[in-house]
Write a protein that holds these residues in place. Structure first.
Motif, PDB file in Angstrom:
ATOM      1  N   LEU A  90     104.190 -79.837 -65.826  1.00  0.00           N
ATOM      2  CA  LEU A  90     105.300 -79.061 -65.282  1.00  0.00           C
ATOM      3  C   LEU A  90     104.760 -77.661 -64.993  1.00  0.00           C
ATOM      4  CD1 LEU A  90     108.284 -78.434 -64.640  1.00  0.00           C
ATOM      5  CD2 LEU A  90     108.582 -77.936 -67.085  1.00  0.00           C
ATOM      6  N   THR A  91     104.883 -77.247 -63.748  1.00  0.00           N
ATOM      7  CA  THR A  91     104.440 -75.905 -63.356  1.00  0.00           C
ATOM      8  C   THR A  91     105.661 -75.055 -63.061  1.00  0.00           C
ATOM      9  OG1 THR A  91     102.362 -76.749 -62.459  1.00  0.00           O
ATOM     10  CG2 THR A  91     103.074 -74.570 -61.706  1.00  0.00           C
ATOM     11  N   LEU A  92     105.839 -73.992 -63.821  1.00  0.00           N
ATOM     12  CA  LEU A  92     106.924 -73.047 -63.609  1.00  0.00           C
ATOM     13  C   LEU A  92     106.425 -71.994 -62.620  1.00  0.00           C
ATOM     14  CD1 LEU A  92     108.099 -72.611 -67.311  1.00  0.00           C
ATOM     15  CD2 LEU A  92     108.938 -74.233 -65.594  1.00  0.00           C
ATOM     16  N   VAL A  93     107.070 -71.920 -61.475  1.00  0.00           N
ATOM     17  CA  VAL A  93     106.653 -71.028 -60.405  1.00  0.00           C
ATOM     18  C   VAL A  93     107.497 -69.757 -60.462  1.00  0.00           C
ATOM     19  CG1 VAL A  93     106.378 -70.804 -57.904  1.00  0.00           C
ATOM     20  CG2 VAL A  93     105.978 -73.018 -59.015  1.00  0.00           C
ATOM     21  N   TYR A  94     106.840 -68.611 -60.339  1.00  0.00           N
ATOM     22  CA  TYR A  94     107.514 -67.320 -60.408  1.00  0.00           C
ATOM     23  C   TYR A  94     106.871 -66.366 -59.403  1.00  0.00           C
ATOM     24  CZ  TYR A  94     103.366 -65.820 -62.870  1.00  0.00           C
ATOM     25  OH  TYR A  94     102.058 -65.516 -63.185  1.00  0.00           O
ATOM     26  N   ALA A  95     107.543 -65.256 -59.119  1.00  0.00           N
ATOM     27  CA  ALA A  95     107.023 -64.306 -58.132  1.00  0.00           C
ATOM     28  C   ALA A  95     106.545 -62.990 -58.745  1.00  0.00           C
ATOM     29  CB  ALA A  95     108.099 -64.009 -57.078  1.00  0.00           C
ATOM     30  N   PHE A  96     106.895 -62.682 -59.970  1.00  0.00           N
ATOM     31  CA  PHE A  96     106.579 -61.402 -60.587  1.00  0.00           C
ATOM     32  C   PHE A  96     105.076 -61.135 -60.560  1.00  0.00           C
ATOM     33  CE2 PHE A  96     106.615 -58.432 -64.308  1.00  0.00           C
ATOM     34  CZ  PHE A  96     107.471 -57.504 -63.769  1.00  0.00           C
ATOM     35  N   LYS A  97     104.682 -59.898 -60.306  1.00  0.00           N
ATOM     36  CA  LYS A  97     103.263 -59.546 -60.180  1.00  0.00           C
ATOM     37  C   LYS A  97     102.489 -59.666 -61.486  1.00  0.00           C
ATOM     38  CE  LYS A  97     103.693 -56.418 -56.277  1.00  0.00           C
ATOM     39  NZ  LYS A  97     103.538 -55.064 -55.780  1.00  0.00           N
ATOM     40  N   ASP A  98     103.114 -59.279 -62.581  1.00  0.00           N
ATOM     41  CA  ASP A  98     102.443 -59.309 -63.885  1.00  0.00           C
ATOM     42  C   ASP A  98     102.376 -60.759 -64.371  1.00  0.00           C
ATOM     43  OD1 ASP A  98     101.669 -59.145 -66.570  1.00  0.00           O
ATOM     44  OD2 ASP A  98     102.722 -57.250 -66.873  1.00  0.00           O
ATOM     45  N   GLU A  99     101.167 -61.291 -64.413  1.00  0.00           N
ATOM     46  CA  GLU A  99     100.994 -62.701 -64.760  1.00  0.00           C
ATOM     47  C   GLU A  99     101.142 -62.979 -66.254  1.00  0.00           C
ATOM     48  OE1 GLU A  99      97.532 -64.423 -62.947  1.00  0.00           O
ATOM     49  OE2 GLU A  99      97.913 -63.380 -61.056  1.00  0.00           O
ATOM     50  N   GLN A 100     101.143 -61.962 -67.079  1.00  0.00           N
ATOM     51  CA  GLN A 100     101.259 -62.163 -68.528  1.00  0.00           C
ATOM     52  C   GLN A 100     102.645 -61.830 -69.073  1.00  0.00           C
ATOM     53  OE1 GLN A 100      98.777 -63.688 -70.146  1.00  0.00           O
ATOM     54  NE2 GLN A 100      97.831 -63.755 -68.123  1.00  0.00           N
ATOM     55  N   HIS A 101     103.369 -60.971 -68.397  1.00  0.00           N
ATOM     56  CA  HIS A 101     104.660 -60.494 -68.897  1.00  0.00           C
ATOM     57  C   HIS A 101     105.745 -60.799 -67.878  1.00  0.00           C
ATOM     58  CE1 HIS A 101     101.537 -57.928 -70.786  1.00  0.00           C
ATOM     59  NE2 HIS A 101     102.209 -58.269 -71.869  1.00  0.00           N
ATOM     60  N   ASN A 102     106.260 -62.026 -67.915  1.00  0.00           N
ATOM     61  CA  ASN A 102     107.276 -62.434 -66.951  1.00  0.00           C
ATOM     62  C   ASN A 102     108.170 -63.517 -67.543  1.00  0.00           C
ATOM     63  OD1 ASN A 102     106.128 -65.150 -66.236  1.00  0.00           O
ATOM     64  ND2 ASN A 102     104.394 -63.855 -65.661  1.00  0.00           N
ATOM     65  N   ASN A 103     109.248 -63.831 -66.859  1.00  0.00           N
ATOM     66  CA  ASN A 103     110.213 -64.793 -67.363  1.00  0.00           C
ATOM     67  C   ASN A 103     109.645 -66.208 -67.462  1.00  0.00           C
ATOM     68  OD1 ASN A 103     110.460 -64.605 -64.349  1.00  0.00           O
ATOM     69  ND2 ASN A 103     111.833 -66.350 -64.670  1.00  0.00           N
ATOM     70  N   ALA A 104     108.731 -66.585 -66.569  1.00  0.00           N
ATOM     71  CA  ALA A 104     108.165 -67.934 -66.619  1.00  0.00           C
ATOM     72  C   ALA A 104     107.383 -68.145 -67.914  1.00  0.00           C
ATOM     73  CB  ALA A 104     107.279 -68.185 -65.404  1.00  0.00           C
ATOM     74  N   ARG A 105     106.656 -67.123 -68.357  1.00  0.00           N
ATOM     75  CA  ARG A 105     105.904 -67.231 -69.620  1.00  0.00           C
ATOM     76  C   ARG A 105     106.858 -67.402 -70.806  1.00  0.00           C
ATOM     77  NH1 ARG A 105     100.781 -68.387 -68.492  1.00  0.00           N
ATOM     78  NH2 ARG A 105     100.007 -67.055 -66.846  1.00  0.00           N
ATOM     79  N   VAL A 106     107.937 -66.654 -70.797  1.00  0.00           N
ATOM     80  CA  VAL A 106     108.920 -66.769 -71.887  1.00  0.00           C
ATOM     81  C   VAL A 106     109.555 -68.154 -71.861  1.00  0.00           C
ATOM     82  CG1 VAL A 106     111.042 -65.811 -72.874  1.00  0.00           C
ATOM     83  CG2 VAL A 106     109.365 -64.286 -71.811  1.00  0.00           C
ATOM     84  N   LEU A 107     109.931 -68.622 -70.680  1.00  0.00           N
ATOM     85  CA  LEU A 107     110.544 -69.942 -70.553  1.00  0.00           C
ATOM     86  C   LEU A 107     109.562 -71.038 -70.963  1.00  0.00           C
ATOM     87  CD1 LEU A 107     112.838 -71.824 -69.681  1.00  0.00           C
ATOM     88  CD2 LEU A 107     112.004 -71.598 -67.323  1.00  0.00           C
TER      89      LEU A 107
END
Length: 135
Positions: A90-107
């Motif tokens: 499962l790949t969670l796709v997101y647009a935020f620039k910060d690859e370490q601190h974003n909603n996809a990482r939390v999810l």
């Protein structure tokens, strides 16, 4: 396996199911460029929380805590993602620039924790078919 990938990175065959988990569509990206299985804007952080984080009113730890509470309050929005993660990548796709601190990482961490809590043989009983609209 659950992984996160920016919407601006090229899709790859090993991405498996690709689900956009942002409330807003990524700028300058067409539907055919993303190769998505679904778009789940309702699983993203609330607009108020997202805006507070972007303005710097909430630090990343506070964002994580508040977003995890939102996820706990709305299991019907993310429950179906567990089956996708159990079935393969499962790949969670997101647009935020910060690859370490974003909603996809939390999810992703939230979903991993939930999979660990449920154990390998369990399967969601409710909400399993609620994966959002096909795109």
């Amino acid at each position: 396996m659950i992984q996160c990938k920016r919407a601006y990175e090229a899709p790859a065959p090993q991405d498996g199911e690709r689900v956009l988990v942002d409330r807003m569509w990524p700028r300058n990206r067409r539907k055919d460029q993303l190769h998505l299985s679904a778009w789940l804007p309702e699983v993203a952080p609330s607009s108020a929380l997202r805006q507070a984080f972007h303005r710097g009113e909430v630090d990343y730890d506070g964002f994580c805590q508040r977003y995890r509470q939102e996820l706990a309050d709305r299991p019907q929005h993310w429950w179906g993602l567990l089956d996708k993660a159990r079935g393969g990548t499962l790949t969670l796709v997101y647009a935020f620039k910060d690859e370490q601190h974003n909603n996809a990482r939390v999810l992703a961490q939230w979903l991993e924790d939930e999979l660990d809590r449920q154990g390998p043989g369990s399967s969601p009983v409710c909400y399993a078919d609620e994966l959002g609209p096909k795109v």
